[in-house]
Design a protein around this motif. Structure first.
Motif, PDB file in Angstrom:
ATOM      1  N   ASP A 132       0.914  -1.257   0.258  1.00 23.02           N
ATOM      2  CA  ASP A 132      -0.014   0.155  -0.016  1.00 23.02           C
ATOM      3  C   ASP A 132       0.904   1.205   0.017  1.00 23.02           C
ATOM      4  N   GLY A 133       2.058   1.076  -0.354  1.00 20.07           N
ATOM      5  CA  GLY A 133       2.978   2.190  -0.417  1.00 20.07           C
ATOM      6  C   GLY A 133       3.911   2.438   0.915  1.00 20.07           C
ATOM      7  N   TYR A 134       3.482   1.589   1.807  1.00 20.12           N
ATOM      8  CA  TYR A 134       4.223   1.869   3.345  1.00 20.12           C
ATOM      9  C   TYR A 134       3.993   3.064   3.824  1.00 20.12           C
ATOM     10  N   GLY A 135       3.166   4.034   3.537  1.00 19.81           N
ATOM     11  CA  GLY A 135       2.821   5.276   4.277  1.00 19.81           C
ATOM     12  C   GLY A 135       3.973   6.430   3.765  1.00 19.81           C
ATOM     13  N   ILE A 136       4.554   5.960   2.709  1.00 18.96           N
ATOM     14  CA  ILE A 136       5.638   6.953   1.939  1.00 18.96           C
ATOM     15  C   ILE A 136       5.001   7.939   1.249  1.00 18.96           C
ATOM     16  N   ALA A 137       5.147   9.265   1.225  1.00 17.75           N
ATOM     17  CA  ALA A 137       4.609  10.221   0.454  1.00 17.75           C
ATOM     18  C   ALA A 137       4.832   9.959  -1.031  1.00 17.75           C
ATOM     19  N   PRO A 138       3.940  10.370  -1.636  1.00 22.13           N
ATOM     20  CA  PRO A 138       3.919   9.963  -3.400  1.00 22.13           C
ATOM     21  C   PRO A 138       5.311  10.418  -3.962  1.00 22.13           C
ATOM     22  N   GLY A 139       5.671  11.264  -3.670  1.00 22.06           N
ATOM     23  CA  GLY A 139       7.084  11.889  -4.468  1.00 22.06           C
ATOM     24  C   GLY A 139       8.239  11.064  -3.924  1.00 22.06           C
ATOM     25  N   TYR A 166      -4.112  10.006  -3.700  1.00 21.54           N
ATOM     26  CA  TYR A 166      -2.916   9.588  -3.074  1.00 21.54           C
ATOM     27  C   TYR A 166      -2.624   9.154  -4.514  1.00 21.54           C
ATOM     28  N   LEU A 167      -3.123   8.388  -5.295  1.00 20.78           N
ATOM     29  CA  LEU A 167      -2.728   7.935  -6.658  1.00 20.78           C
ATOM     30  C   LEU A 167      -2.451   8.996  -7.826  1.00 20.78           C
ATOM     31  N   ALA A 168      -3.152   9.964  -7.711  1.00 15.56           N
ATOM     32  CA  ALA A 168      -3.043  11.300  -8.363  1.00 15.56           C
ATOM     33  C   ALA A 168      -1.789  11.814  -8.290  1.00 15.56           C
ATOM     34  N   GLU A 169      -1.670  12.148  -7.010  1.00 14.85           N
ATOM     35  CA  GLU A 169      -0.330  12.685  -6.695  1.00 14.85           C
ATOM     36  C   GLU A 169       1.031  11.752  -6.929  1.00 14.85           C
ATOM     37  N   PHE A 170       0.923  10.467  -6.960  1.00 15.36           N
ATOM     38  CA  PHE A 170       1.891   9.789  -7.169  1.00 15.36           C
ATOM     39  C   PHE A 170       1.995   9.760  -8.787  1.00 15.36           C
ATOM     40  N   CYS A 171       1.073   9.813  -9.634  1.00 15.71           N
ATOM     41  CA  CYS A 171       1.197   9.923 -11.014  1.00 15.71           C
ATOM     42  C   CYS A 171       1.622  11.119 -11.404  1.00 15.71           C
ATOM     43  N   ALA A 172       1.351  12.273 -10.781  1.00 16.06           N
ATOM     44  CA  ALA A 172       1.781  13.761 -11.042  1.00 16.06           C
ATOM     45  C   ALA A 172       3.542  13.665 -10.698  1.00 16.06           C
ATOM     46  N   ALA A 173       3.766  12.995  -9.762  1.00 20.39           N
ATOM     47  CA  ALA A 173       5.190  12.809  -9.447  1.00 20.39           C
ATOM     48  C   ALA A 173       6.132  11.921 -10.361  1.00 20.39           C
ATOM     49  N   ALA A 174       5.404  10.910 -10.884  1.00 21.26           N
ATOM     50  CA  ALA A 174       5.892   9.755 -11.825  1.00 21.26           C
ATOM     51  C   ALA A 174       6.226  10.599 -12.958  1.00 21.26           C
ATOM     52  N   ALA A 175       5.287  11.396 -13.618  1.00 21.88           N
ATOM     53  CA  ALA A 175       5.138  12.060 -14.969  1.00 21.88           C
ATOM     54  C   ALA A 175       5.699  10.963 -16.194  1.00 21.88           C
TER      55      ALA A 175
END
Length: 219
Positions: A66-73, A106-115
């Motif tokens: 589940d991402g281990y509680g790590i911020a998306p970026g 959360y997923l939206a933030e992840f995708c934005a950071a992943a670019a």
């Protein structure tokens, strides 16, 4: 089809067998590292993924629970440092479904950071930690696709509901193929609408069973 390596040696064997991409299973890596599934420390999981990516020339996507509680970026950067080109992120924690709106954010933030640098396979846990309602699975999947997920993974969805999921989900649909005599083949799952097939920790468990059998024979 993306089989699941649990260490560098198994990754090499799968790549040499001709598979063009691999998908690490969190349960398989947990077992190889001596942990119960869901209890592997993030640092050890990323280190294990890095050992696998260094061992092969094919793309590797990682199950990071589940991402281990790590911020998306930071999560994106840790995946890139480990050499992964994609990941699974599940929408449950400790056996409980997360709020779908909060998880989509959360997923939206992840995708934005992943670019575009990390392929996101958004796991939908309605069939393992929810009520198994296909319509609820479709609703969650749709919100994750809208958030930027490139693929959705309704893990353990009954074969009979795959066509319904396919009709309600845009984009790639991941299905789990069970390596059992009566389980549907990857080709059959594809005929029902799956476009991405993974196998979870089944290969690791088979290898462990084979080692146990060999050890018994030695004694």
């Amino acid at each position: 089809m993306l089989p699941g390596p649990w260490d560098a040696a198994s990754a090499r064997a799968l790549a040499q067998a001709g598979f063009e991409a691999l998908a690490t299973p969190s349960a398989g890596l947990a077992a190889a590292l001596g942990y119960v599934d869901g209890e592997t420390p993030a640092d050890e999981m990323f280190a294990a993924v890095a050992r696998i990516t260094r061992a092969v020339d094919v793309p590797v996507t990682a199950d990071i629970e589940d991402g281990y509680g790590i911020a998306p970026g930071e999560l994106v950067e840790r995946l890139l440092e480990a050499g992964a080109v994609g990941c699974n992120i599940e929408d449950s924690a400790r056996g409980t479904l997360k709020d779908p709106g909060e998880h989509a954010d959360y997923l939206a933030e992840f995708c934005a950071a992943a670019a575009g640098r990390i392929f996101l396979n958004a796991r939908v846990d309605v069939f393992v930690h929810g009520d198994g309602n296909p319509e609820r699975a479709v609703e969650r999947a749709a919100s994750y696709v809208a958030a930027g997920a490139e693929c959705v993974y309704p893990i353990m969805a009954p074969v009979a509901v795959l066509p319904l999921l396919r009709s309600g989900v845009e984009g790639p649909l991941n299905a789990l193929a069970l390596l059992t005599p009566d389980g549907p083949s990857p080709a059959a799952l594809g005929g029902l609408g799956a476009t991405r097939i993974t196998f979870g920790p089944q290969l690791q468990r088979r290898a462990t069973a084979a080692a146990a059998e060999a050890a018994t024979g030695l004694r």
